[in-house]
Design an enzyme around this catalytic site. Structure first.
Site, PDB file in Angstrom:
ATOM      1  N   GLY A  70       0.832  -1.201   0.000  1.00  0.00           N
ATOM      2  CA  GLY A  70       0.000   0.000   0.000  1.00  0.00           C
ATOM      3  C   GLY A  70       0.860   1.242   0.000  1.00  0.00           C
ATOM      4  N   GLY A  79       0.017   9.354   0.492  1.00  0.00           N
ATOM      5  CA  GLY A  79       0.783  10.570   0.345  1.00  0.00           C
ATOM      6  C   GLY A  79       1.880  10.724   1.371  1.00  0.00           C
ATOM      7  N   MET A  80       1.737  10.096   2.550  1.00  0.00           N
ATOM      8  CA  MET A  80       2.704  10.292   3.622  1.00  0.00           C
ATOM      9  C   MET A  80       3.386   9.007   4.066  1.00  0.00           C
ATOM     10  SD  MET A  80       1.000  13.179   6.085  1.00  0.00           S
ATOM     11  CE  MET A  80      -0.474  12.243   6.469  1.00  0.00           C
ATOM     12  N   VAL A 100       3.330   1.167   2.940  1.00  0.00           N
ATOM     13  CA  VAL A 100       3.153  -0.008   3.789  1.00  0.00           C
ATOM     14  C   VAL A 100       3.711  -1.223   3.057  1.00  0.00           C
ATOM     15  CG1 VAL A 100       1.522  -1.428   5.083  1.00  0.00           C
ATOM     16  CG2 VAL A 100       1.072   1.008   4.793  1.00  0.00           C
ATOM     17  N   ASP A 121      -9.102  10.433  10.381  1.00  0.00           N
ATOM     18  CA  ASP A 121      -8.901  10.086   8.979  1.00  0.00           C
ATOM     19  C   ASP A 121      -9.598   8.770   8.666  1.00  0.00           C
ATOM     20  OD1 ASP A 121      -8.031  10.422   6.380  1.00  0.00           O
ATOM     21  OD2 ASP A 121      -6.036   9.600   6.738  1.00  0.00           O
TER      22      ASP A 121
END
Length: 330
Positions: free
Chosen positions: A30, A33-34, A37, A146
């Site tokens: 995965g 933007g930050m 994974v 989030d």
């Protein structure tokens, strides 16, 4: 070991086979933007984990690094069947990382992209599990901020009555509302635009009702096949969250009752005080609206009132079947 965080600027395959903080990177699973994974191998305990590596510029931000460390530890302390367990969080050679349980399955984002809107029964089953996870986090003073389909993992369940097991993940960027407000600088924004609460946009203080809003956006999309608000650009989308009313869900799912529209209208209220006070209460109201019945459960046992007896009189003796088997010798 990774000695230079600049490798993150290269291809995803650059880290495959590398070792970071006792974990060997196997493959990417995965990317956002930050963070990226990876599936990785814990070389100390010989188990597979999901290893999340944050962008190196975040590690260079002292405020973020402090907040990340504290909140990751707080998230790791939550023991809940629908929250992905955090095994370890820390920093090594300028890289912030979180090691979590590796969950076989897909996230809700990929599930919706592949299958389209979920049937109400499936959507409610998944929603009930994630609602319990969010409420548990709120009880520990954590606000996720989030909640989105990409942060909900859906694995195979245990049996036909529980065909899915949903997990909430990505607590590393949350805000510990009760004691860590000083770690969030003014104007700092965390969230995804399709699911962001009005108070996040305006920079007002947030609590668990912020997650009620984001969670309701996710459940709306699970049923409608699209989030509540769609606009041509980001500024228009932010404006819609703050000032526009969402279209009724029944426009996209005419088989549902108008009562479901009322439930979403409350959950997506612009003022936090007008929303449901918990994620579970939102799901309970939605289940009642869509099925006509509240969630199944065992009602509290009510005891029948005893008939009153006259003051000073002795109560009636128990029936013979209620007398003790062994008696005191006379």
């Amino acid at each position: 070991m990774v000695r230079d965080a600049s490798v993150f600027a290269g291809r995803p395959s650059d880290l495959i086979g590398r070792r970071i903080a006792g974990y060997r990177i196997e493959r990417e699973i995965g990317r956002g933007g930050m963070a990226v994974v990876y599936r990785a191998r814990d070389l100390r305990l010989e188990r597979t984990v999901a290893l999340k590596l944050l962008a190196p510029e975040l590690a260079r931000n002292d405020t973020f690094r402090l907040r990340f460390t504290h909140e990751s530890r707080a998230a790791a302390a939550i023991d809940h069947p629908h929250i992905v367990p955090v095994y370890e969080a820390g920093e090594t050679d300028g890289v912030l990382y979180i090691a979590m349980r590796y969950v076989e399955g897909s996230d809700l984002r990929h599930l919706l992209d592949r299958r389209g809107p979920l049937d109400p029964a499936t959507a409610l089953r998944v929603a009930a599990q994630i609602a319990s996870a969010l409420d548990a986090a709120h009880e520990h003073g954590l606000v996720h901020r989030d909640v989105k389909p990409g942060n909900i993992l859906v694995a195979r369940g245990t049996d036909s009555d529980h065909p899915e097991h949903a997990y909430l993940t990505d607590f590393g960027l949350t805000k510990k509302s009760l004691s860590l407000t000083g770690f969030t600088s003014v104007g700092q924004f965390v969230g995804t635009l399709d699911y962001v609460a009005p108070e996040q946009i305006s920079g007002r203080p947030v609590d668990g009702r912020c997650d009620v809003y984001g969670f309701a956006c996710v459940v709306y999309e699970s049923l409608a096949g699209r989030p509540p608000f769609r606009r041509d650009d980001d500024m228009a989308l932010l404006w819609a969250h703050q000032y526009d009313q969402p279209p009724p869900l029944t426009e996209f799912r005419p088989g549902l009752t108008p009562e479901a529209d009322a439930v979403f209208a409350r959950a997506l209220a612009k003022s936090p005080g007008d929303r449901h006070d918990s994620c579970r209460s939102f799901v309970t109201a939605l289940r009642t609206a869509t099925t006509g019945t509240p969630p199944a459960g065992h009602p509290p046992t009510a005891t029948a009132p005893r008939p009153p007896h006259a003051s000073g009189s002795r109560p009636e003796p128990p029936p013979r079947w209620a007398e003790p088997v062994f008696r005191e010798p006379v």
